[in-house]
Enzyme design. Structure first.
Site, PDB file in Angstrom:
ATOM      1  N   ASP A 456       7.903  17.865  17.834  1.00  0.00           N
ATOM      2  CA  ASP A 456       8.660  17.015  17.063  1.00  0.00           C
ATOM      3  C   ASP A 456      10.276  17.267  17.074  1.00  0.00           C
ATOM      4  O   ASP A 456      10.276  18.369  17.799  1.00  0.00           O
ATOM      5  CB  ASP A 456       8.380  17.339  15.547  1.00  0.00           C
ATOM      6  N   ASP A 818       7.486  20.671  11.820  1.00  0.00           N
ATOM      7  CA  ASP A 818       7.932  21.210  10.775  1.00  0.00           C
ATOM      8  C   ASP A 818       7.213  20.762   9.422  1.00  0.00           C
ATOM      9  O   ASP A 818       7.713  20.850   8.252  1.00  0.00           O
ATOM     10  CB  ASP A 818       9.552  21.087  10.547  1.00  0.00           C
ATOM     11  N   ASP A 822       4.410  15.209  10.113  1.00  0.00           N
ATOM     12  CA  ASP A 822       3.455  15.837  11.532  1.00  0.00           C
ATOM     13  C   ASP A 822       2.270  16.348  10.787  1.00  0.00           C
ATOM     14  O   ASP A 822       1.305  16.952  11.781  1.00  0.00           O
ATOM     15  CB  ASP A 822       4.334  17.081  12.098  1.00  0.00           C
TER      16      ASP A 822
END
Length: 1131
Positions: A456, A818, A822
């Site tokens: 990410d 994080d 996700d």
């Protein structure tokens, strides 16, 4: 999940009981191991509608037996557990079974309750009753349920409880003892006792009891810990259909209950859709994301309610509501309707995934079972040989049977499965010390085979916080100059938008919310106020024209404002439509003093905001300006507004709010790349590990960050993938075009052949094009995945889809994020790493407390170290069995055997102590470009074991022959066989040589470079090696009288002979070590050379060869139709 229905047949059941009695319970043991056989023996196949027993087969082919439960009500009670719209389905289902009774037939499997639905002719999860609820349906239920309806629904849905079963110690002991491993142990102990190996049998029994006790304690402890984490029972307030409020236990909640959220918040015991008020929620337990999230009321509409799509309006089970406000006039708190309970909740599904994890498809674990089967075949061959040899010596049939079966206990080492996990246990301990926590230890070995790692961007590769770079006001006439400080903006809609378009909340004087929004508010200098008490709420309502106020933004005091600027009028936020990843925007409705000057403010992705604005308000230079900022790595948000009629601010819907807006300008923010990111990406690339960025940000910003952190080099080209869906009169198209910075490369022949000119390139694609590519161009998808480095504007579900598509190409995929958006991708990846402050998050198998990606190389190094260690231990345990197997067969041939304490000395003192400490070696400090092998059934492993085994046998036979050629040699007593003729010279020589061989092979199979630290760094292992070598040398050269008697060793006075045995062991070590090096270097290099000529089994490697051989791909600026369209065109 596949279901087969069965009915119990009484005569079959009685027949099984008789056979169980006659077989002394052996049949029951077989049925316990193979439940499917038990069902086939006792029951007959029947339709699902009539069955009382179900055979459930999961996606992995495992079979489980469950009983169908039946509950009934009186027909005239008419307690229907489903909403009004589904009443007919329910009654049609239940009335088929009994004319005057309403029957509910269901079963519970892995915590999920499945109900028989006659209309569908199948057992369905009870959640099917509420999965078609629309947003309007939920608003209709905000009046609350009657006690009668709630009671009826509870009979269908069951208790609202995530109950983790904690078995009693007696039940655990029974299950542990009935494990095939311990059944084999019991069989072995009985066999050894019958052969008068009392000491050895007693020690193994003692160790087994300790092992079982520790295992039971750990299982019980883990179950209790998980149960305490999962179980949540609180007192909640629900609203009844009569309007009264009632305090009930959360166990009684059912879908449709109207739940009142107190102002001070609570821990959510269910999933619920928020209908009234706003809630600030901490979702770190589920997502690992520590930043609180603002939840707003569900929009009214005919759309089907979905917890994922309506995430910003859903309160999830297990999350903490920090505060709730704005339920209704004169009352604080929030109001929500329960949508899911028990294991159907978000928390329930995560607990379910921990209780019943998907088996890891990893070749190492699959090969281990096959290897045990090979050892079993070897044991059979040894058994046949021992029968032939012993029968020739006229051994009694009882002793012959005992000796033959004893071979099986030697060849198949019972400690092998435990030894294989040693490396993983040490690696998990080292990771914990480094701040990386693991909830799935088998995945540590999988880390060693990762071939692509996805990252990410925001908060992972770049800093979480952003700094405001400036504001650029825009209108149809163009953009103004960049204003570096928002305080310098004149009073107007743009400044009001910056101050009020957010979801930040106030808790005990502290601002809580997204770091970007906190930075945005801070840059304006405005202050947030929220009504804390009912009196304050009334005052604010009066101040802003009798409108319910969520928050007020007040400008800074006049002395704090820049010279020449005077702002005094506050802005009240009366409605919020929160940010959604799929919508890429958020909006608020505000009013001024007295309820006048109602305005809508919207902020979000610039492309999305521009598409919602009237065209004449968007600057003509919009695309060029956005491209400039994005290519420089800035995070850009656009703002827009429109005036509203004051009379509709309470009832206006999101679709109306977010349309026909006027463009205000751009908020430009600088998002710094974390200092560790570039170094980690460089390390991974040097190790030939592919790195990919998956982000929700702008594609040009993502490309800039990718270049900054080293995913792309400055000389490498970026090719953008653009796919458009079909229109009314057009077919979908796919186009590859060069970025602005790469245009000059066209003159260098890039379009004629990327590989011919030696130019490396990367593909970049956004979420919209990715969706079109997957749907209309599946034939091009693998090629794009092979060269794709940047995936921008990706929604959470698209991130998960990307991970799964990469796995289809046989990649081992790692994902680092994080949390929050996700979560799906982290769980879908082979190795998911969540950057979170939580010690352990159920969002992913690994959680790192270090807020940067430096944990990724560490995890891969530990994974490779654990995998190589598991290989070494597996080979060592296999060689230990083969050494003992050969020793026993040689001694059987000469009519003798090892003594009781000799077996004990080898198994416990030598092998066990070495196996425990040899896995302590840590990982190498570097990542090698070549990944370690994962197959135990490879030519390299077989060659190593076979050649070592032959050499070990030759050394033992040679020692025996040397012994027999000595002039002082005394033949053993052939009238007695087995351990009965001890001590003798044959046994003593084999004992001496094989004892050294156990130590030698521990050194030979322990690998260091390139995946582990050198052997000498494992100090404890070296100390144990030297100590055991000293003990063996003492037993061979200078054994004391007591040790001779205990171990039943023959007294040999010839020192030259003893030194010859030690020299033979030294020769054995030298040859084995040299052989292992040659196998590792020579054969391995030969295999790699051969494999280069052969096609790889991995799809991504084959595809890479194809792409390197196709210099014309991708075709630049050539629209490609989908294959099916081109076929139609040709026809």
């Amino acid at each position: 999940m596949d279901l087969q229905g069965y009915r119990l047949v009484p005569w079959r059941m009685w027949l099984c009981r008789i056979f169980a009695l006659l077989s002394a319970g052996l049949l029951l043991l077989v049925f316990y191991w193979r439940p499917r056989w038990a069902v086939l023996a006792r029951c007959s196949l029947c339709p699902l509608a009539m069955c009382d027993t179900l055979l459930v087969r999961n996606s992995q082919g495992e079979c489980f037996v469950v009983e169908v439960q039946v509950e009934e009500w009186e027909e005239d009670s008419a307690e229907h557990p489903v909403p009004e719209g589904e009443e007919y389905d329910w009654r049609d289902t239940v009335q088929l079974h009994k004319e005057q009774k309403v029957l509910l037939r269901y079963f519970v499997f892995e915590g999920i309750r499945y109900m028989w639905v006659t209309k569908k002719g199948a057992f369905c999860p009870v959640s099917v009753l509420s999965e078609d609820w629309t947003c309007v349906d939920l608003y209709r239920q905000q009046g609350g349920l009657s006690r009668q309806v709630q009671s009826a629904r509870r009979k269908v849905y069951g208790q609202n409880l995530i109950d983790v079963p904690v078995k009693s110690y007696a039940r655990l002991l029974l299950e542990e003892v009935l494990n095939p491993f311990y059944i084999f142990q019991v069989f072995s102990i009985i066999l050894w006792m019958s052969d008068r190996y009392y000491y050895y049998a007693a020690c193994i029994l003692f160790i087994s009891l300790i092992s079982i006790s520790i295992s039971l304690y750990e299982i019980r402890k883990q179950s209790t810990t998980l149960r305490n984490m999962a179980r949540l029972v609180v007192t909640v307030t629900v609203q009844r259909d009569t309007g009264e409020e009632e305090n009930v236990s959360s166990e009684e909640l059912v879908p449709g209950d109207c739940l009142l959220i107190p102002p001070e918040g609570l821990m959510l015991p269910c999933d619920a859709a928020l209908l009234v008020g706003e809630c600030m929620v901490n979702e770190s337990m589920l997502t690992g994301e520590s930043i609180p999230v603002m939840k707003t009321p569900l929009p009214v509409g005919e759309d089907t309610y979905s917890p994922d799509f309506h995430r910003r309006h859903t309160l999830f089970c297990g999350t903490q509501v920090i505060q709730a406000k704005g339920r209704r006039q004169g009352s604080r708190g929030g109001l929500a309707v329960v949508t899911r309970t028990g294991f159907f909740t978000a928390k329930g599904s995560l607990i379910n995934s921990i209780l019943y994890p998907q088996p890891i498809s990893f070749r190492f674990y699959q090969d281990a079972l096959k290897f045990l089967l090979i050892l079993g075949i070897l044991a059979l061959a040894g058994t046949i040989y021992s029968i032939v040899v012993l029968s020739m010596s006229k051994t009694t049939w009882v002793e012959l049977l005992v000796r033959a079966l004893d071979i099986v206990t030697i060849v198949v080492p019972p400690a092998l499965p435990a030894a294989m996990t040693t490396g993983t246990i040490y690696a998990q301990s080292r990771l914990k010390k480094s701040g990386v926590f693991c909830i799935s230890p088998p995945r540590i070995n999988v880390c060693g085979k990762v071939s692509v790692f996805c990252f990410d961007k925001t908060g992972t590769l770049t800093e979480e916080g952003l700094d405001v770079w400036g504001i650029m006001e825009g209108s149809g006439s163009g953009f103004a100059e960049l204003v570096p400080d928002p305080r310098l903006l004149p009073p107007g809609p743009l400044l009001s938008a910056l101050a009020s378009c957010h979801s930040v909340a106030l808790l005990e004087g502290q601002l809580l919310g997204d770091p970007l929004e906190l930075k945005m508010i801070e840059s304006t200098g405005w202050e947030l106020e929220e009504p804390a008490e009912s009196e304050e709420q009334v005052e604010m309502v009066m101040e802003f024209g009798n409108v319910r106020v969520l928050a007020v933004m007040r400008p800074p005091a006049s002395e704090l404002q820049p010279a020449g600027i005077s702002i005094s009028e506050p802005v009240a936020i009366v409605q919020r439509f929160p940010f959604s990843s799929s919508l890429q925007r958020m909006s608020v409705v505000t009013v001024g003093l007295g309820g006048s000057n109602a305005l809508v403010f919207l902020k979000g992705a610039p492309e999305m905001v521009a598409s919602l604005c009237v065209k004449d308000s968007v600057p003509a230079q919009f695309s060029d300006t956005l491209r400039h900022f994005a290519s420089e790595g800035f995070r850009v948000l656009a703002l827009a507004y429109k005036p509203l009629n004051e009379s509709c601010v309470k009832t206006i819907e999101r679709g109306t709010v977010e349309s026909s807006l006027r463009f205000l300008g751009l908020l430009v923010m600088k998002n710094q790349v974390k200092p560790e990111s570039a170094g980690v990406i460089g390390t991974l690339k040097q190790a030939h590990l592919r790195t990919v960025m998956v982000t929700g940000d702008n594609i040009l910003t993502a490309v800039n960050v990718a270049r900054t952190c080293g995913m792309m080099q400055s000389e490498e080209r970026v090719i953008y993938v653009h796919a458009t869906p079909p229109g009314n009169h057009s077919q979908p198209t796919l186009r590859f075009h060069l970025g602005e910075s790469s245009r000059a490369a066209e003159q260098d022949g890039l379009t004629q052949g990327l590989y011919q000119t030696g130019v490396q390139y990367h593909l970049a694609i956004n979420g919209k094009s990715f969706s079109v590519l997957c749907e209309y161009f599946p034939e091009y998808l693998p090629k794009v995945l092979m060269r794709g480095t940047v995936y921008a504007r990706m929604a959470p579900e698209q991130k998960t889809q990307l991970v799964k598509e990469l796995q289809k190409l046989n990649y081992r995929v790692g994902m680092c994020g994080d949390g929050a958006n996700d979560c799906g991708a982290l769980r879908a990846a082979d190795v998911g790493v969540s950057l979170s402050e939580a010690e352990a998050s159920v969002a992913s198998p690994f959680t790192s407390k270090t807020n940067n990606i430096s944990c990724v190389p560490l995890l891969i190094r530990e994974g490779r170290c654990a995998l190589v260690t598991s290989f070494s231990l597996f080979k060592y345990m296999a060689l230990y069995s083969l050494i003992q197997f050969c020793s026993v067969l040689i001694l059987y041939t000469v009519k003798t055997n090892l003594s009781d304490l000799q077996f004990l000395f080898f198994d416990l003192v030598l092998v066990t102590s070495l196996a425990i400490v040899m896995g302590r070696g840590g990982p190498s400090s570097e990542l090698h470009p070549q990944r370690p092998p994962a197959s135990l059934l490879s030519l390299q492993v077989f060659a190593s074991l076979l050649l070592h085994c032959l050499l070990l046998v030759l050394i033992q036979v040679f020692a025996l022959l040397i012994t027999r050629t000595q002039n002082w040699y005394i033949p053993l007593n052939t009238t007695v066989s087995g351990a009965g003729n001890l001590p003798n010279l044959e046994d003593t020589s084999i004992f001496a040589v094989s004892g050294f061989q156990y130590i030698i092979m521990a050194v030979v199979v322990t690998k260091g470079y390139p995946y582990r630290k050198p052997l000498y760094t494992n100090v404890l292992f070296v100390v144990v090696l030297l100590a055991l070598f000293g003990v063996m040398s003492w037993l061979v050269l200078y054994p004391g009288l007591i040790m001779k008697q205990l171990l039943q060793l023959h007294d040999i006075e010839d020192m030259d002979y003893k030194l010859l045995l030690v020299a033979l062991a030294a020769l054995n070590f030298f040859i084995c070590y040299l052989l292992e090096v040659l196998i590792d270097r020579g054969i391995l290099n030969f295999l790699r050379a051969v494999q280069r000529k052969k096609h790889s089994k991995k799809q991504y490697k084959r595809l890479d060869v194809v792409l390197k051989g196709t210099p014309s791909w991708p075709p630049i600026d050539q629209p490609l139709p989908p294959s099916q369209c081109s076929i139609i065109g040709l026809s």
